[in-house]
Write an enzyme that holds these catalytic residues in place. Structure first.
Site, PDB file in Angstrom:
ATOM      1  N   ASP A 150       0.865  -1.180   0.000  1.00  0.00           N
ATOM      2  CA  ASP A 150       0.000   0.000   0.000  1.00  0.00           C
ATOM      3  C   ASP A 150       0.899   1.227   0.000  1.00  0.00           C
ATOM      4  OD1 ASP A 150      -3.277   0.150   0.744  1.00  0.00           O
ATOM      5  OD2 ASP A 150      -2.144   2.031   0.838  1.00  0.00           O
TER       6      ASP A 150
ATOM      7  N   LYS B  68      -1.084   2.692   7.177  1.00  0.00           N
ATOM      8  CA  LYS B  68      -1.715   1.370   7.036  1.00  0.00           C
ATOM      9  C   LYS B  68      -0.673   0.265   7.127  1.00  0.00           C
ATOM     10  CE  LYS B  68      -5.987   1.789   4.516  1.00  0.00           C
ATOM     11  NZ  LYS B  68      -6.723   1.699   3.266  1.00  0.00           N
TER      12      LYS B  68
ATOM     13  N   THR C 210     -13.046  -2.792  -9.425  1.00  0.00           N
ATOM     14  CA  THR C 210     -14.185  -2.714 -10.348  1.00  0.00           C
ATOM     15  C   THR C 210     -13.885  -1.626 -11.372  1.00  0.00           C
ATOM     16  OG1 THR C 210     -15.648  -3.371  -8.566  1.00  0.00           O
ATOM     17  CG2 THR C 210     -16.680  -2.295 -10.474  1.00  0.00           C
TER      18      THR C 210
ATOM     19  N   LEU D  39     -17.105 -10.002  -3.009  1.00  0.00           N
ATOM     20  CA  LEU D  39     -17.287 -10.154  -1.553  1.00  0.00           C
ATOM     21  C   LEU D  39     -18.141  -9.022  -0.993  1.00  0.00           C
ATOM     22  CD1 LEU D  39     -15.389  -7.870  -0.002  1.00  0.00           C
ATOM     23  CD2 LEU D  39     -13.568  -9.454  -0.586  1.00  0.00           C
TER      24      LEU D  39
ATOM     25  N   PHE E 135     -31.859  -9.378  -0.990  1.00  0.00           N
ATOM     26  CA  PHE E 135     -31.926  -7.993  -1.463  1.00  0.00           C
ATOM     27  C   PHE E 135     -33.364  -7.529  -1.693  1.00  0.00           C
ATOM     28  CE2 PHE E 135     -27.591  -8.953  -1.851  1.00  0.00           C
ATOM     29  CZ  PHE E 135     -26.919  -7.759  -1.742  1.00  0.00           C
TER      30      PHE E 135
ATOM     31  N   CYS F  41     -19.895   0.454  -2.985  1.00  0.00           N
ATOM     32  CA  CYS F  41     -20.003  -0.066  -4.359  1.00  0.00           C
ATOM     33  C   CYS F  41     -21.242   0.385  -5.129  1.00  0.00           C
ATOM     34  CB  CYS F  41     -19.949  -1.594  -4.325  1.00  0.00           C
ATOM     35  SG  CYS F  41     -18.331  -2.198  -3.816  1.00  0.00           S
TER      36      CYS F  41
ATOM     37  N   ARG G 237     -18.848   4.825   3.608  1.00  0.00           N
ATOM     38  CA  ARG G 237     -18.947   5.443   2.285  1.00  0.00           C
ATOM     39  C   ARG G 237     -20.389   5.428   1.774  1.00  0.00           C
ATOM     40  NH1 ARG G 237     -13.836   2.498  -0.557  1.00  0.00           N
ATOM     41  NH2 ARG G 237     -14.342   0.889   0.957  1.00  0.00           N
TER      42      ARG G 237
END
Ligand SMILES: NC(=O)c1ccc[n+]([C@@H]2O[C@H](COP(=O)([O-])OP(=O)(O)OC[C@H]3O[C@@H](n4cnc5c(N)ncnc54)[C@H](O)[C@@H]3O)[C@@H](O)[C@H]2O)c1
Length: 442
Positions: free
Chosen positions: A30, A35, A122, A153, A252, A263, A331
């Protein structure tokens, strides 16, 4: 096999830890020194159930390590995964590919042997080809392939999802890259988890299509919920009856305060944008995006009704701010729309969340953080259940109601019922897609 994993966020760290648990040698990279320092101390920078134990086990076994040095990480690696963020680009809704392209160029600058560059982030259709061209240009002598391996995931259940996936999608251009990918996922293949091998473009598209479809399903039931409230139906019964149909499925289909998270919001926007760019408008996805915004706005109106038309001077307790339980991820959480509306309207807001405070403190200015639901309820005029953490599923409602100035409950996750609220002494209760009650109307 040696694998390098670039990006140690929710996807990169979970993937790196799980690959090392498969028996591969994994080096996670990273660019964030804080981190890497935490990871080297054995601390996990994100909250994901079970990750700390699995990480410690594989570090101990000598299969997993962390570094800031990308060149060191890719030395001798047969596969280099790119798992960096692809947030919404400011202004136009496109996926921002800056981090992906920077990572690709960094790989190109230092790689000196054959490897497969695997894009796990993505990314819009065409990105794998773009990465291929960029690497070729930066290092014309490098022998390499690209592969698309989107990740499915779910935060909060990430290890289980990675270790027992519904399927693994791998997009490749030739047999050599396919063999490397097959070797990486052999432990899953041996246990009969399906590996779907496609071309690069189809693999990239599968991820967006899947996420847009799930966002559509959630938004569909949220819209049905609004209608249920008007016509006197109960959305919980409706989704149960719908979900038992094998063609529909029950996942869902839970009505709530609108989808959020790292996402769905960005991927639906990116898909809509890809459609526009190719003159094939994604009408359904575009509508889903705007209906989801409406759903969130409707939640503010719901709370306003429970506060007799004004938040000014009211004390409001919020239970849960992360976008879903079992994660610390904030987020695009619905809390980021709702809480500022309350604070802006003059309410005194008390917030509790089992894992959300670390992220939430900077994102929700002007609120007061408390340890638990009972402290959030103290002298409050309204209590709002916003995230269905387990600890909010079995609350002592009587105790909560007794602590409040005016015991009113907004259950935006449909955990309780009118009956529960009445029995506990609440004077008003509202949820999603079901009839609520106000004592005066009784
Ligand atoms: N979070 C999820 O649930 C989820 C699920 C499926 C897919 N995805 C996709 O996976 C990708 C990663 O998502 P995330 O949630 O893990 O992101 P994240 O923001 O949590 O993590 C990204 C990490 O990459 C690091 N990074 C960025 N550029 C780098 C570079 N050049 N070198 C080294 N490190 C670098 C950042 O410091 C950060 O730690 C995104 O494309 C996302 O859409 C996410």
């Amino acid at each position: 096999m040696k694998i390098a994993m670039i990006g140690t966020g929710y996807v990169g760290l979970v993937s790196g830890v799980c690959f090392s648990d498969f028996g591969h040698e994994v080096v996670c990279v990273d660019k964030d020194p804080e981190k890497i320092a935490m990871l080297e101390r054995g601390e996990v920078p994100i909250y994901e159930p079970g990750l700390d134990v699995l990480m410690a086990k594989n570090v101990e076994a000598g299969r997993l390590s962390f570094t800031l040095d990308l060149a060191e990480a890719i030395k001798g690696a047969q596969a280099v995964f790119i798992a960096v963020g692809t947030p919404t680009r400011r202004g136009d809704g496109h996926a921002d590919l800056t981090y992906v392209m920077v990572a690709a160029e960094e790989i190109a600058r230092t790689a000196d042997h054959y490897m497969v560059i695997v894009i796990k982030s993505t990314v819009p259709v065409g990105t794998n080809q773009q990465v291929k061209q960029a690497v070729k240009k930066a290092n014309p002598n490098l022998e390499f392939d690209v592969a698309s391996n989107p990740e499915f995931l779910r935060e909060g259940a990430a290890i289980e999802d990675f270790m027992k996936p519904d399927r693994v999608v791998v997009g490749v251009q030739n047999e050599r890259a396919a063999e490397v990918m097959a070797e990486i996922y052999r432990p899953l293949y041996l246990r009969d988890f399906p590996i779907v091998t496609t071309d690069l473009e189809s693999a990239e598209m599968i991820k967006y299509a899947a996420n847009a479809f799930l966002a559509t399903k959630i938004t569909f039931i949220n819209e049905i919920a609004a209608l249920c409230e008007r016509v006197g139906a109960d959305v919980k019964q409706v989704s149960k009856g719908m979900g038992m149909d094998g063609r529909i499925g029950n996942k869902f289909l839970h009505a709530g305060p609108g989808y959020g998270g790292s996402c769905f919001p960005k991927d639906t926007k990116a898909l809509a944008r890809i459609g526009q760019d190719h003159s094939v408008p994604m009408h359904i996805t575009e509508t889903v995006i705007s209906v989801n915004e409406e759903v969130k706005r409707r939640m503010v109106d719901k709370l306003l009704d429970l506060c007799d038309g004004s938040f000014n001077g009211k004390t409001i307790g919020i239970l849960g701010v992360t976008f879903k339980p079992n994660t610390d991820d904030m987020r695009d959480a619905p809390a980021l729309t709702l809480v500022p509306a309350l604070v802006g309207g003059g309410a005194k807001v008390r917030v509790t969340d089992p894992q959300g405070r670390h992220e939430g403190e900077a994102l929700l200015p002007g609120v007061h953080w408390v340890e638990d639901a009972y402290k959030a309820a103290q002298n409050a005029d309204l209590l709002v259940i916003l995230t269905e953490w387990n600890e909010f599923r079995a609350l002592d409602l009587k105790k909560l109601a007794r602590k409040m100035a005016t015991p009113r409950l907004a259950d935006l996750r449909n955990i309780y019922s009118v009956k529960d609220a009445k029995r506990a002494g609440f004077e008003a209760y509202d949820s999603i897609g079901r009839a609520g009650f106000v004592k005066a109307d009784d």
